[in-house]
Design a protein around this motif. Structure first.
Motif, PDB file in Angstrom:
ATOM      1  N   LEU A   1       0.831  -1.133   0.169  1.00 40.21           N
ATOM      2  CA  LEU A   1       0.050  -0.081  -0.057  1.00 40.21           C
ATOM      3  C   LEU A   1       0.866   1.276  -0.125  1.00 40.21           C
ATOM      4  CD1 LEU A   1      -3.019   0.929   0.205  1.00 40.21           C
ATOM      5  CD2 LEU A   1      -2.565   0.749   2.750  1.00 40.21           C
TER       6      LEU A   1
ATOM      7  N   SER B   1      -3.609   6.085   0.641  1.00 41.29           N
ATOM      8  CA  SER B   1      -5.113   5.778   0.759  1.00 41.29           C
ATOM      9  C   SER B   1      -5.815   7.156   0.868  1.00 41.29           C
ATOM     10  CB  SER B   1      -5.301   4.919   1.819  1.00 41.29           C
ATOM     11  OG  SER B   1      -4.849   5.485   2.979  1.00 41.29           O
ATOM     12  N   GLU B   2      -7.191   7.087   0.492  1.00 39.56           N
ATOM     13  CA  GLU B   2      -7.902   8.153   0.712  1.00 39.56           C
ATOM     14  C   GLU B   2      -9.081   7.508   1.557  1.00 39.56           C
ATOM     15  OE1 GLU B   2      -9.200  10.644  -2.569  1.00 39.56           O
ATOM     16  OE2 GLU B   2      -7.034  10.335  -3.337  1.00 39.56           O
TER      17      GLU B   2
ATOM     18  N   VAL C   1     -10.320   4.647  -1.219  1.00 42.48           N
ATOM     19  CA  VAL C   1      -9.483   4.655  -2.360  1.00 42.48           C
ATOM     20  C   VAL C   1      -8.199   4.006  -1.774  1.00 42.48           C
ATOM     21  CG1 VAL C   1      -8.434   5.479  -4.411  1.00 42.48           C
ATOM     22  CG2 VAL C   1     -10.554   6.396  -3.617  1.00 42.48           C
ATOM     23  N   LEU C   2      -7.699   3.033  -2.209  1.00 33.39           N
ATOM     24  CA  LEU C   2      -6.462   2.361  -1.839  1.00 33.39           C
ATOM     25  C   LEU C   2      -5.288   2.384  -3.250  1.00 33.39           C
ATOM     26  CD1 LEU C   2      -8.462   1.527   0.483  1.00 33.39           C
ATOM     27  CD2 LEU C   2      -6.634  -0.329   1.011  1.00 33.39           C
ATOM     28  N   THR C   3      -4.245   2.728  -2.841  1.00 33.80           N
ATOM     29  CA  THR C   3      -3.343   2.810  -4.239  1.00 33.80           C
ATOM     30  C   THR C   3      -2.375   1.766  -3.765  1.00 33.80           C
ATOM     31  OG1 THR C   3      -3.965   5.125  -4.638  1.00 33.80           O
ATOM     32  CG2 THR C   3      -1.985   4.211  -5.631  1.00 33.80           C
TER      33      THR C   3
ATOM     34  N   LYS D   1       0.227  -3.262  -9.988  1.00 30.17           N
ATOM     35  CA  LYS D   1      -1.038  -3.867 -10.680  1.00 30.17           C
ATOM     36  C   LYS D   1      -1.596  -4.988  -9.888  1.00 30.17           C
ATOM     37  CE  LYS D   1      -3.094  -6.162 -14.622  1.00 30.17           C
ATOM     38  NZ  LYS D   1      -2.997  -6.777 -15.766  1.00 30.17           N
TER      39      LYS D   1
ATOM     40  N   VAL E   1     -11.339  -3.043  -8.809  1.00 24.75           N
ATOM     41  CA  VAL E   1     -10.035  -2.360  -9.151  1.00 24.75           C
ATOM     42  C   VAL E   1     -10.539  -1.055 -10.245  1.00 24.75           C
ATOM     43  CG1 VAL E   1      -7.941  -2.486 -10.996  1.00 24.75           C
ATOM     44  CG2 VAL E   1      -8.929  -4.413  -9.371  1.00 24.75           C
ATOM     45  N   ASP E   2      -9.888   0.130  -9.860  1.00 25.03           N
ATOM     46  CA  ASP E   2      -9.969   1.499 -10.581  1.00 25.03           C
ATOM     47  C   ASP E   2     -10.031   1.278 -12.120  1.00 25.03           C
ATOM     48  OD1 ASP E   2     -10.236   4.590  -9.913  1.00 25.03           O
ATOM     49  OD2 ASP E   2      -9.321   4.138 -11.704  1.00 25.03           O
TER      50      ASP E   2
ATOM     51  N   SER F   1      -6.887   3.034 -13.443  1.00 24.20           N
ATOM     52  CA  SER F   1      -5.494   2.661 -12.868  1.00 24.20           C
ATOM     53  C   SER F   1      -5.727   1.426 -12.284  1.00 24.20           C
ATOM     54  CB  SER F   1      -5.352   3.814 -11.965  1.00 24.20           C
ATOM     55  OG  SER F   1      -4.043   3.220 -11.163  1.00 24.20           O
TER      56      SER F   1
ATOM     57  N   VAL G   1      -5.098   0.936  -8.258  1.00 24.96           N
ATOM     58  CA  VAL G   1      -5.911   1.403  -7.152  1.00 24.96           C
ATOM     59  C   VAL G   1      -7.341   0.414  -6.992  1.00 24.96           C
ATOM     60  CG1 VAL G   1      -7.367   3.145  -7.116  1.00 24.96           C
ATOM     61  CG2 VAL G   1      -5.169   3.592  -7.779  1.00 24.96           C
TER      62      VAL G   1
ATOM     63  N   ARG H   1     -10.965   0.347  -5.195  1.00 24.13           N
ATOM     64  CA  ARG H   1     -11.935   1.319  -4.566  1.00 24.13           C
ATOM     65  C   ARG H   1     -12.939   0.662  -3.881  1.00 24.13           C
ATOM     66  NH1 ARG H   1     -11.652   6.469  -7.266  1.00 24.13           N
ATOM     67  NH2 ARG H   1     -13.693   6.925  -6.506  1.00 24.13           N
TER      68      ARG H   1
END
Lengths: 122, 299
Positions: A29, A32-33, A48-50, A54, A79-80, A83, A86, A88
């Motif tokens: 990770l 995150s938001e 939202v976790l980045t 991939k 998965v976003d 991206s 990411v 969600r």
């Protein structure tokens, strides 16, 4: 002597080289938001976790629990579209309080990592 | 190590050993031909070993995918069975695994009919190249897409391991076997050994070059090397590879000149190659153990 030098150089370089798989990265990770430990207001509509790589959607998940340990979100993380690194999770309206996010991320290489963090809604 | 991790390690070893043998036998056929040795005497036995290697490759691929499903789902092997199709159809790892298995299946089919032909040899080489490319893309080297320098380096690295270990394994255990090597003239055995030795040296250089590049790309965590099971396996692996390089060096500078003078010298070369095979198999096992394990959480 020249041969010995060549052999010694080969040994040293091979030693350096075989350290490479050790340093290989795995799904991690990177942000995150809301951020870990943050206090937010208003309440977020989605988490939202980045990650650093991939993510394989079929084997990855995000869950949100309230202070009592109860699952808050009924939706599944996805998965976003823009991206692939990411994840969600759409969440319902969150009441003020502390929340714990638990995540499982399976990377491109098939490795599974998990983690958690908390945030507070004011 | 739990059952899933053991299965991952075992299947990866099976798969990689099958690939290594097939690369080695492909090269041995060429070197035998170039040395003026009649290939027909070797072909029936070599074909059987090739079929066994390709069969191991197919089996290893299937088992590796099941073990990967369990690892990805964080479940046991039995619970992984219903998830198998999701993994195969829905993940990059599953797509890569299927293609690798298909490549091994094609090699098996190509080696099934007796006899050889130039077309079949080329088709086997193409299938092995596809296997090497696919298997390399299933790790982190494939992250930046199919046309990245990192992936090219990984493909070259994996192929060079096939050339080095394949040359050592097939020569030491098959071609230079005492019962077969009697059919060689002194010139032919010298020429074969020279071709094998030159190719192995080039492969080791390629391994060192591409490996150093990968190390440089992912550098920064060597401090974690000591004090963990992961680090210990890695150190064992480095030791085994260095031992194999030392044996290769002995053969190149001492063994080969002696082999050109006497059949006893050739016997020593064979014994050294057999010992080198064990060290490289150990390194391959350690590599499989490393890739199936989670690195320390701090990475």
């Amino acid at each position: 002597m020249k041969h010995l030098h060549l052999l010694a150089m080969t040994c040293v370089l091979t030693g350096a080289m075989f350290a490479s798989p050790f340093a290989a990265a795995h799904a991690k990770l990177t942000g995150s938001e809301p951020a870990a430990g943050a206090t937010v207001s208003p309440a977020p509509k989605a988490l939202v976790l980045t990650f650093n790589e991939k993510i394989e959607a079929s084997f990855s998940s995000v869950t949100l629990k309230d202070a009592g340990g109860k699952d808050v979100a009924s939706a599944k993380a996805h998965v976003d579209a823009a991206s692939p690194a990411v994840l969600r999770l759409d969440v319902p309206v969150l009441t003020p309080g502390a929340y714990t996010v638990q995540w499982i991320a399976v990377g491109h290489d098939g490795h599974r990592r998990n983690g958690d963090f908390t945030f507070t809604v004011k | 190590m739990d059952a899933v991790a053991l299965l991952q390690v075992g299947s990866a070893l099976l798969l990689d050993t099958g690939f290594v043998w097939l690369v080695g036998s492909w090269l041995a056929r060429r070197w035998l031909h170039a040395s003026g040795v009649d290939r027909d005497g070797f072909e029936p036995a070599l074909r059987k070993f090739d079929l066994a290697a390709a069969g191991l490759g197919v089996l290893g691929s299937a088992v590796a995918m099941l073990a990967a499903t369990a690892a990805m789902g964080g479940v046991g092997l039995r619970e992984a069975c219903p998830m198998f199709w999701t993994m195969v159809s829905g993940t990059d790892y599953g797509h890569g695994g299927c293609l690798a298995m298909l490549a091994m299946l094609v090699v098996f089919a190509l080696r099934l009919p007796r006899g050889t032909s130039r077309f079949r040899d080329r088709a086997v080489l193409l299938s092995l190249a596809i296997f090497a490319f696919t298997r390399s893309s299933m790790g982190h080297a494939g992250e930046d897409g199919l046309w990245s320098v990192a992936l090219a380096a990984e493909v070259l690295h994996f192929s060079a391991i096939g050339v080095w270990m394949g040359a050592v394994m097939v020569s030491g255990w098959f071609v230079l076997d005492a019962s077969r090597v009697v059919a060689f003239s002194a010139d032919a055995s010298g020429r074969y050994l020279t071709l094998m030795s030159q190719s192995a040296l080039l492969a080791v250089i390629a391994i060192v070059g591409t490996g150093s590049y990968s190390a440089w790309q992912r550098v920064g965590t060597v401090a974690h090397l000591f004090g963990s099971a992961y680090g210990t396996i890695l150190l064992v692996k480095i030791g085994l590879v260095l031992g194999a390089i030392a044996l290769g060096g002995y053969n190149k500078f001492v063994g080969l000149p002696a082999a050109s003078r006497s059949s006893r010298g050739l016997g020593v070369v064979r014994a050294v190659l057999q010992l080198e095979t064990f060290l490289l198999l150990g390194a391959l096992l350690a590599a499989a153990a490393l890739t199936s394990q989670q690195p320390p959480a701090s990475l």
